[in-house]
Design a protein around this motif. Structure first.
Motif, short mmCIF file in Angstrom:
data_model
loop_
_atom_site.label_atom_id
_atom_site.label_comp_id
_atom_site.label_asym_id
_atom_site.label_seq_id
_atom_site.Cartn_x
_atom_site.Cartn_y
_atom_site.Cartn_z
N LYS A 169 0.81 -1.23 0.00
CA LYS A 169 0.00 0.00 0.00
C LYS A 169 0.84 1.27 0.00
N PHE A 170 2.13 1.16 0.30
CA PHE A 170 3.02 2.31 0.28
C PHE A 170 3.72 2.48 -1.07
N GLY A 171 3.40 1.62 -2.02
CA GLY A 171 3.99 1.72 -3.34
C GLY A 171 5.36 1.07 -3.44
N ARG A 172 5.68 0.19 -2.50
CA ARG A 172 6.96 -0.51 -2.58
C ARG A 172 6.77 -1.81 -3.34
N LEU A 173 7.68 -2.06 -4.24
CA LEU A 173 7.70 -3.31 -4.98
C LEU A 173 8.67 -4.23 -4.25
N SER A 215 14.17 4.17 -16.44
CA SER A 215 14.83 4.58 -15.20
C SER A 215 15.26 3.33 -14.45
N ILE A 216 16.39 3.42 -13.81
CA ILE A 216 16.86 2.28 -13.03
C ILE A 216 16.43 2.46 -11.58
N ALA A 217 16.29 1.35 -10.89
CA ALA A 217 15.90 1.36 -9.48
C ALA A 217 16.83 0.42 -8.73
N LYS A 218 17.09 0.74 -7.48
CA LYS A 218 18.02 -0.06 -6.68
C LYS A 218 17.26 -0.88 -5.64
N LEU A 219 17.62 -2.16 -5.57
CA LEU A 219 17.06 -3.04 -4.55
C LEU A 219 17.69 -2.73 -3.21
N ASP A 220 16.90 -2.82 -2.15
CA ASP A 220 17.50 -2.71 -0.82
C ASP A 220 17.85 -4.12 -0.34
N GLN A 269 13.34 -4.96 -1.66
CA GLN A 269 12.31 -3.97 -1.94
C GLN A 269 12.88 -2.84 -2.80
N VAL A 270 11.99 -2.28 -3.60
CA VAL A 270 12.33 -1.14 -4.45
C VAL A 270 11.32 -0.05 -4.15
N SER A 271 11.79 1.09 -3.70
CA SER A 271 10.90 2.20 -3.38
C SER A 271 10.66 3.08 -4.60
N PRO A 302 -2.21 -5.60 -0.41
CA PRO A 302 -1.14 -5.92 -1.35
C PRO A 302 -1.66 -6.62 -2.60
N PHE A 303 -0.90 -6.44 -3.68
CA PHE A 303 -1.14 -7.11 -4.94
C PHE A 303 0.03 -8.06 -5.18
N PHE A 304 -0.28 -9.23 -5.70
CA PHE A 304 0.74 -10.23 -5.96
C PHE A 304 0.82 -10.53 -7.45
N PHE A 305 2.03 -10.66 -7.93
CA PHE A 305 2.30 -10.98 -9.33
C PHE A 305 3.13 -12.25 -9.36
N VAL A 306 2.58 -13.29 -9.98
CA VAL A 306 3.23 -14.59 -10.00
C VAL A 306 4.16 -14.69 -11.21
N ASP A 307 5.28 -15.35 -11.01
CA ASP A 307 6.31 -15.52 -12.03
C ASP A 307 5.80 -16.42 -13.15
N ILE A 308 5.88 -15.94 -14.38
CA ILE A 308 5.47 -16.76 -15.52
C ILE A 308 6.65 -17.07 -16.45
N GLY A 309 7.85 -16.64 -16.08
CA GLY A 309 9.03 -16.99 -16.87
C GLY A 309 9.60 -15.84 -17.67
N TRP A 310 10.51 -16.20 -18.57
CA TRP A 310 11.22 -15.22 -19.38
C TRP A 310 10.41 -14.84 -20.61
#
Length: 124
Positions: free
Chosen positions: A20-24, A67-72, A76-78, A96-104
């Motif tokens: 809910k805070f917009g963190r991935l 744009s690039i983003a840095k993992l903590d 997490q990516v803010s 929260p929203f969940f996104f399941v891995d579907i591959g490359w």
């Protein structure tokens, strides 16, 4: 009437979440699939039609106008999650929203790890 198998999804699957805070947040299994370590840089993309998020290592892909983003250290990516929520028309108050891995997925010369939005009634 035949028996119907019950499928129990476990948390031992590769996924990313949006809070809910917009963190991935990229979970450990997704980080392993992407060969990511904490404090590395990523690039994210969105497929609005299919409700998917694509993640790629910044070193491996040179995406124009991205744009690039840095993992903590927690994976997490803010800052990036709010833009993803806007693009996918997700209300962060319902997170929260969940996104399941579907591959490359290969798109325009970039190899993305794709994650698809889970429906509200699906459970991790």
């Amino acid at each position: 009437m035949p028996f119907e198998p019950i499928v129990i999804n476990s948390r031992s699957m590769s996924y990313i979440s949006l809070d809910k805070f917009g963190r991935l947040r990229i979970n450990k299994l997704a980080m392993k699939a992407l060969k990511l370590e904490p404090h590395q840089y990523i690039v994210a993309s969105v497929d609005v039609d299919l409700k998917r998020i694509g993640i790629a290592k910044q070193e491996l892909s040179r995406v124009p106008n991205a744009s690039i983003a840095k993992l903590d250290r927690r994976g997490q990516v803010s800052g990036i999650g709010k833009r993803i929520a806007e693009k996918l028309s997700l209300n962060l108050s319902q997170a929260p929203f969940f996104f399941v891995d579907i591959g490359w997925v290969d798109d325009a010369g970039v190899r993305w790890r794709a994650f698809e939005l889970m429906e509200a009634n699906d459970v991790l």
